[in-house]
Write a protein that holds these residues in place. Sequence first.
Motif, PDB file in Angstrom:
ATOM      1  N   ILE A  74       0.844  -1.202   0.000  1.00  0.00           N
ATOM      2  CA  ILE A  74       0.000   0.000   0.000  1.00  0.00           C
ATOM      3  C   ILE A  74       0.878   1.250   0.000  1.00  0.00           C
ATOM      4  O   ILE A  74       0.631   2.199  -0.744  1.00  0.00           O
ATOM      5  N   LEU A  75       1.907   1.257   0.843  1.00  0.00           N
ATOM      6  CA  LEU A  75       2.818   2.408   0.914  1.00  0.00           C
ATOM      7  C   LEU A  75       3.535   2.617  -0.412  1.00  0.00           C
ATOM      8  O   LEU A  75       3.700   3.748  -0.864  1.00  0.00           O
ATOM      9  N   ASP A  76       3.974   1.510  -1.039  1.00  0.00           N
ATOM     10  CA  ASP A  76       4.645   1.613  -2.339  1.00  0.00           C
ATOM     11  C   ASP A  76       3.696   2.169  -3.399  1.00  0.00           C
ATOM     12  O   ASP A  76       4.086   3.007  -4.214  1.00  0.00           O
ATOM     13  N   ALA A  77       2.424   1.728  -3.365  1.00  0.00           N
ATOM     14  CA  ALA A  77       1.441   2.237  -4.326  1.00  0.00           C
ATOM     15  C   ALA A  77       1.180   3.722  -4.083  1.00  0.00           C
ATOM     16  O   ALA A  77       1.078   4.508  -5.032  1.00  0.00           O
ATOM     17  N   MET A  78       1.101   4.122  -2.818  1.00  0.00           N
ATOM     18  CA  MET A  78       0.912   5.538  -2.494  1.00  0.00           C
ATOM     19  C   MET A  78       2.097   6.360  -2.997  1.00  0.00           C
ATOM     20  O   MET A  78       1.920   7.464  -3.523  1.00  0.00           O
ATOM     21  N   CYS A  79       3.300   5.810  -2.844  1.00  0.00           N
ATOM     22  CA  CYS A  79       4.509   6.505  -3.308  1.00  0.00           C
ATOM     23  C   CYS A  79       4.472   6.673  -4.829  1.00  0.00           C
ATOM     24  O   CYS A  79       4.709   7.772  -5.342  1.00  0.00           O
ATOM     25  N   SER A  80       4.168   5.604  -5.536  1.00  0.00           N
ATOM     26  CA  SER A  80       4.108   5.676  -7.000  1.00  0.00           C
ATOM     27  C   SER A  80       3.056   6.667  -7.467  1.00  0.00           C
ATOM     28  O   SER A  80       3.300   7.464  -8.379  1.00  0.00           O
ATOM     29  N   TRP A  81       1.894   6.638  -6.839  1.00  0.00           N
ATOM     30  CA  TRP A  81       0.819   7.549  -7.219  1.00  0.00           C
ATOM     31  C   TRP A  81       1.203   8.989  -6.909  1.00  0.00           C
ATOM     32  O   TRP A  81       0.977   9.892  -7.698  1.00  0.00           O
ATOM     33  N   GLY A  82       1.827   9.229  -5.774  1.00  0.00           N
ATOM     34  CA  GLY A  82       2.197  10.569  -5.362  1.00  0.00           C
ATOM     35  C   GLY A  82       3.332  11.193  -6.148  1.00  0.00           C
ATOM     36  O   GLY A  82       3.487  12.422  -6.172  1.00  0.00           O
ATOM     37  N   GLU A  83       4.140  10.375  -6.807  1.00  0.00           N
ATOM     38  CA  GLU A  83       5.279  10.900  -7.572  1.00  0.00           C
ATOM     39  C   GLU A  83       4.830  11.882  -8.653  1.00  0.00           C
ATOM     40  O   GLU A  83       5.554  12.798  -9.008  1.00  0.00           O
ATOM     41  N   GLN A  84       3.635  11.713  -9.153  1.00  0.00           N
ATOM     42  CA  GLN A  84       3.148  12.604 -10.213  1.00  0.00           C
ATOM     43  C   GLN A  84       2.930  14.029  -9.711  1.00  0.00           C
ATOM     44  O   GLN A  84       2.825  14.959 -10.494  1.00  0.00           O
ATOM     45  N   PHE A  85       2.894  14.204  -8.396  1.00  0.00           N
ATOM     46  CA  PHE A  85       2.657  15.541  -7.842  1.00  0.00           C
ATOM     47  C   PHE A  85       3.925  16.180  -7.273  1.00  0.00           C
ATOM     48  O   PHE A  85       3.878  17.294  -6.769  1.00  0.00           O
ATOM     49  N   MET A  86       5.040  15.467  -7.354  1.00  0.00           N
ATOM     50  CA  MET A  86       6.306  15.997  -6.819  1.00  0.00           C
ATOM     51  C   MET A  86       6.782  17.147  -7.704  1.00  0.00           C
ATOM     52  O   MET A  86       6.782  17.057  -8.924  1.00  0.00           O
ATOM     53  N   VAL A  87       7.171  18.227  -7.066  1.00  0.00           N
ATOM     54  CA  VAL A  87       7.663  19.404  -7.774  1.00  0.00           C
ATOM     55  C   VAL A  87       9.113  19.597  -7.382  1.00  0.00           C
ATOM     56  O   VAL A  87       9.456  19.555  -6.215  1.00  0.00           O
ATOM     57  N   GLU A  88       9.942  19.814  -8.356  1.00  0.00           N
ATOM     58  CA  GLU A  88      11.357  20.026  -8.057  1.00  0.00           C
ATOM     59  C   GLU A  88      11.646  21.458  -7.773  1.00  0.00           C
ATOM     60  O   GLU A  88      11.004  22.359  -8.164  1.00  0.00           O
TER      61      GLU A  88
END
Length: 102
Positions: free
Chosen positions: A88-102
């Motif tokens: 679940i944590l890995d899926a949350m991480c993968s899904w959240g990567e699309q919102f990461m701003v550099e």
Amino acid sequence: MNKYNCPVDATISKIGGKYKAVILYHLKDETLRYNEIKRKIKKITDKMLAQQLHELEDDKLINRKVYAVVPPKTEYSLTELGQSLIPILDAMCSWGEQFMVE
């Protein structure tokens, strides 16, 4: 009588909140001391971290191991139940990567 409306409600009651899932995510690959967790979650206050760790321990998602040394040493790791959240944590991480701003 079941206090949860559905399985998602039950899951959110254990890992919901601002920092619980983040703490669990950082513990998924290693055992960490309190200050190591605090360094990884820069915005968390000492009070909030202590509270969240206590709740995660009460819910049997993390282990807290205290060593009888001076200064005191406390380590945190995932329990077997906590480890069952890794997908679940890995899926949350993968899904959240699309919102990461550099």
